[in-house]
Design an enzyme around this catalytic site. Structure first.
Site, mmCIF file in Angstrom:
data_model
loop_
_atom_site.group_PDB
_atom_site.id
_atom_site.type_symbol
_atom_site.label_atom_id
_atom_site.label_comp_id
_atom_site.label_asym_id
_atom_site.label_seq_id
_atom_site.Cartn_x
_atom_site.Cartn_y
_atom_site.Cartn_z
ATOM 1 N N HIS A 199 0.919 -1.324 -0.023
ATOM 2 C CA HIS A 199 -0.063 -0.019 -0.059
ATOM 3 C C HIS A 199 0.877 1.286 0.008
ATOM 4 O O HIS A 199 0.556 2.074 -0.749
ATOM 5 C CB HIS A 199 -0.845 0.068 1.140
ATOM 6 C CG HIS A 199 -1.811 1.289 1.390
ATOM 7 N ND1 HIS A 199 -3.258 1.159 1.086
ATOM 8 C CD2 HIS A 199 -1.567 2.436 1.775
ATOM 9 C CE1 HIS A 199 -3.509 2.378 1.336
ATOM 10 N NE2 HIS A 199 -2.730 3.165 1.718
ATOM 11 N N GLU A 200 1.788 1.156 0.859
ATOM 12 C CA GLU A 200 2.776 2.410 0.898
ATOM 13 C C GLU A 200 3.841 2.408 -0.115
ATOM 14 O O GLU A 200 3.904 3.504 -0.594
ATOM 15 C CB GLU A 200 3.545 2.461 2.480
ATOM 16 C CG GLU A 200 2.639 2.686 3.616
ATOM 17 C CD GLU A 200 1.714 3.819 3.612
ATOM 18 O OE1 GLU A 200 2.216 4.799 2.877
ATOM 19 O OE2 GLU A 200 0.608 3.619 4.070
ATOM 20 N N HIS B 204 2.221 4.310 -3.209
ATOM 21 C CA HIS B 204 1.929 5.515 -2.860
ATOM 22 C C HIS B 204 3.249 6.283 -3.567
ATOM 23 O O HIS B 204 3.263 7.521 -4.270
ATOM 24 C CB HIS B 204 1.814 6.109 -1.409
ATOM 25 C CG HIS B 204 0.369 6.034 -0.898
ATOM 26 N ND1 HIS B 204 -0.643 6.511 -1.548
ATOM 27 C CD2 HIS B 204 0.165 5.497 0.346
ATOM 28 C CE1 HIS B 204 -1.920 6.274 -0.900
ATOM 29 N NE2 HIS B 204 -1.576 5.557 0.256
#
Length: 252
Positions: free
Chosen positions: A33-34, A37
């Site tokens: 998820h990170e 980003h």
């Protein structure tokens, strides 16, 4: 994840395996998820995450104690946010939106293919059982099926948690990208968003703990507004993905 292990484990060994599964699934979901980003920020021209070492798959670089504890106790949480500098974006508004939704999209993709593998494990289990495979083989396939179901559920929970328009979640970043500077809602959320989230998560934990210890009316579970919302949409999307993959992957 602790609740899942306690509720579903029939033996101590099962409990240990389920706990390890939960830790692994949470780690993969949060880290990717990170990283998503950071990668999309880089694609938009901002290399802040790269220079900070946050494009790494090393879980320690993304670890946030409170977010991790939330994931283990109530099934949704967060990792340490990836640093970005919107001033470096080639197109400011597009950069804000695409970076904000990158983690959500990553969790959606992981859940989509995680459910595919869960369906494949059902297919493999049924064929192994019909073929007279050993109990050990059947248990291994069963564990793998459980892992992919758990992994997909965690990713969907993360998606619907992070899509909320509450600071500092990704949904808030999308709202912020489409509003003018000084917007009253954004200003309110920047000042109070953390407290709102902690209140919702705390309520979720209290309701979960209460319902697991004493007999309460069925409606009491809906006091957990955040948990009810996440469970509802997670279940709907999970079932939708299962229906899709079962058109391609036969169960028997």
């Amino acid at each position: 994840m602790l609740t899942f292990a306690l509720r579903n484990a029939r033996t101590f060994a099962d409990g240990v395996v389920y706990l390890v599964m939960g830790l692994l699934a949470v780690t993969i979901a949060l880290v990717l998820h990170e990283v998503a980003h950071g990668l999309v920020a880089k694609w938009n021209g901002d290399y802040t995450a790269k220079y900070a070492g946050r494009l790494s798959l090393n879980p320690l670089r993304h670890f946030d104690l409170i977010g991790f504890i939330m994931m283990m106790l109530v099934g949704f949480g967060y990792a340490k946010p990836v640093p970005i500098n919107p001033n470096n974006f080639k197109h400011y508004r597009r950069g804000l939106v695409t970076v904000a939704i990158a983690g959500i999209v990553m969790n959606l993709i992981l859940a989509f293919f995680g459910i595919l593998f869960a369906c494949l494990m059902v297919f493999a289990y049924n064929h192994a059982a019909l073929g007279g495979s050993s109990d050990g083989t059947l248990r291994l396939i069963g564990y793998l099926q459980t892992f992919f179901v758990l992994f997909s559920t965690i990713n969907l929970s993360l998606l619907f948690f992070n899509i909320l328009p509450i600071f500092p979640l990704d949904g808030f970043r999308v709202v912020e990208a489409f509003t003018h500077y000084g917007n009253k809602y954004c200003a309110f959320m920047r000042a109070n968003g953390h407290y709102i989230l902690y209140g919702l998560v705390g309520l979720s934990f209290i309701v979960s703990a209460a319902t697991s210890r004493v007999s309460l009316p069925g409606w009491f579970q809906y006091v957990d507004v955040l948990g009810t919302y996440i469970d509802f949409f997670t279940t709907k999307v999970f079932d939708l993905f299962v229906s899709f993959w079962q058109l391609i992957v036969p169960v028997y």
